[in-house]
Design a protein around this motif. Structure first.
Motif, short mmCIF file in Angstrom:
data_model
loop_
_atom_site.label_atom_id
_atom_site.label_comp_id
_atom_site.label_asym_id
_atom_site.label_seq_id
_atom_site.Cartn_x
_atom_site.Cartn_y
_atom_site.Cartn_z
N LEU A 1 1.31 -1.46 -0.25
CA LEU A 1 -0.34 -0.23 0.04
C LEU A 1 0.96 1.27 -0.17
O LEU A 1 1.61 1.07 -0.30
CB LEU A 1 -1.16 0.42 1.05
N ALA A 2 0.26 2.44 -0.45
CA ALA A 2 1.28 3.68 -0.28
C ALA A 2 1.18 4.65 0.65
O ALA A 2 0.05 4.35 1.93
CB ALA A 2 0.38 4.18 -1.38
N PRO A 3 2.40 5.28 0.98
CA PRO A 3 2.28 5.79 2.26
C PRO A 3 1.57 6.89 1.94
O PRO A 3 0.55 8.16 1.30
CB PRO A 3 3.45 6.16 2.13
N SER A 4 0.90 7.56 3.77
CA SER A 4 0.08 8.68 3.12
C SER A 4 0.59 10.49 2.61
O SER A 4 1.72 10.26 3.25
CB SER A 4 -0.45 9.21 5.10
N PRO A 5 0.15 10.48 2.04
CA PRO A 5 0.93 11.98 1.26
C PRO A 5 0.50 13.13 2.71
O PRO A 5 1.85 14.14 2.90
CB PRO A 5 -0.47 12.33 0.19
N THR A 6 0.17 13.64 3.83
CA THR A 6 -0.50 13.72 4.48
C THR A 6 0.48 13.85 5.81
O THR A 6 0.08 12.30 6.06
CB THR A 6 -1.27 14.69 4.61
N ALA A 7 1.27 14.14 6.56
CA ALA A 7 1.48 14.13 8.05
C ALA A 7 0.47 14.10 8.60
O ALA A 7 -0.34 13.52 10.28
CB ALA A 7 1.98 14.95 8.55
N THR A 8 -0.33 15.08 8.79
CA THR A 8 -2.20 15.46 10.11
C THR A 8 -3.04 15.35 9.38
O THR A 8 -3.17 15.25 7.98
CB THR A 8 -1.70 16.90 10.88
N PRO A 9 -4.10 14.57 10.19
CA PRO A 9 -5.25 14.63 9.32
C PRO A 9 -6.17 15.69 8.52
O PRO A 9 -6.13 17.10 8.60
CB PRO A 9 -6.23 14.05 10.01
N LEU A 10 -6.70 15.25 7.54
CA LEU A 10 -7.72 16.83 6.48
C LEU A 10 -9.15 16.40 7.06
O LEU A 10 -9.78 17.72 7.44
CB LEU A 10 -7.32 16.25 5.12
N VAL A 11 -9.38 14.91 7.48
CA VAL A 11 -10.63 14.96 7.97
C VAL A 11 -10.63 14.57 9.84
O VAL A 11 -9.99 12.93 10.13
CB VAL A 11 -11.61 14.46 7.17
#
Length: 215
Positions: A108-118
């Motif tokens: 699976l891919a890593p998250s593109p963000t470090a902190t939640p958007l939602v």
């Protein structure tokens, strides 16, 4: 142009039962886009699928079909431990449900963000001590002001619950009958016949009073 904060692209969840012939016991459909930061209220009868909806939004419960996109990223294609960097689910009991991991995390891919958007708050327990509710509402507003999408699920059992929803939420999602219906504002929510039936006569009267004041 940036991607919408949250998209449920023809999402369907079907639960089935039966040892030999699998028969549907519950179905939830959602097809919607929440493009901008803000605070969204979620309401609906018990058992309608609100928590299932939250779990699909945050990647802990895979939809039977469709995609959940957070900031343009399919959250169910992100590494399991990094999904809360896109969307995080705060459950009232602080329990996290475990689901079978169908794909090894390494694929699976890593998250593109470090902190939640939602940020999803599932029936938070509002303490009635002085200042606590105001503190929580200010916290929700702060998150929205920082460009986050705040989704607040409540089960109104007292008029002050309705006061909170009317004050804090700019728009709503009504979950009932196997579907998710976007509603523009509190007055429109109160005018929804299924919402009035869900509330019952006494709470509907309180909602009418609050709705007129919110005009």
């Amino acid at each position: 142009m940036s991607a919408p904060l949250l998209v449920l692209d023809r999402v369907r969840k079907v639960y089935t039962s039966g040892r030999v012939v699998r028969r549907p016991t519950f179905t939830l459909d959602a097809d919607l886009s929440l493009n901008e930061p803000g605070i969204v209220g979620v309401v609906g009868p018990n058992g309608a699928g609100k928590t299932t909806l939250f779990e699909m939004m945050t990647g802990s419960n895979a939809p039977t079909s469709g995609r959940v996109l957070v900031g343009g990223t399919d959250i169910h294609a992100v590494k399991y431990r990094e999904r809360d960097r896109l969307a995080i689910h705060y459950h009232q009991s602080y329990q996290v449900r475990r689901f079978r991991k169908r794909v090894p995390s390494v694929l699976l891919a890593p998250s593109p963000t470090a902190t939640p958007l939602v940020h999803l708050f599932d029936e938070p327990q509002f303490n009635l001590q002085d200042g606590y509710i105001g503190f929580m509402l200010d916290f929700f507003r702060k998150l929205a002001g920082e460009g986050r999408l705040v989704i607040l699920c409540m089960h109104p059992t007292a008029s002050w619950h309705l006061d909170i929803l009317a004050e804090i939420a700019g728009r709503f999602l009504f979950v009932a009958g196997g579907g998710v219906t976007p509603v523009a504002d509190f007055r429109s929510l109160v005018a929804e016949p299924r919402f009035r039936l869900y509330l019952g006569p006494e709470m509907t009267q309180a909602a009418d009073t609050i709705g007129h004041g919110a005009a």
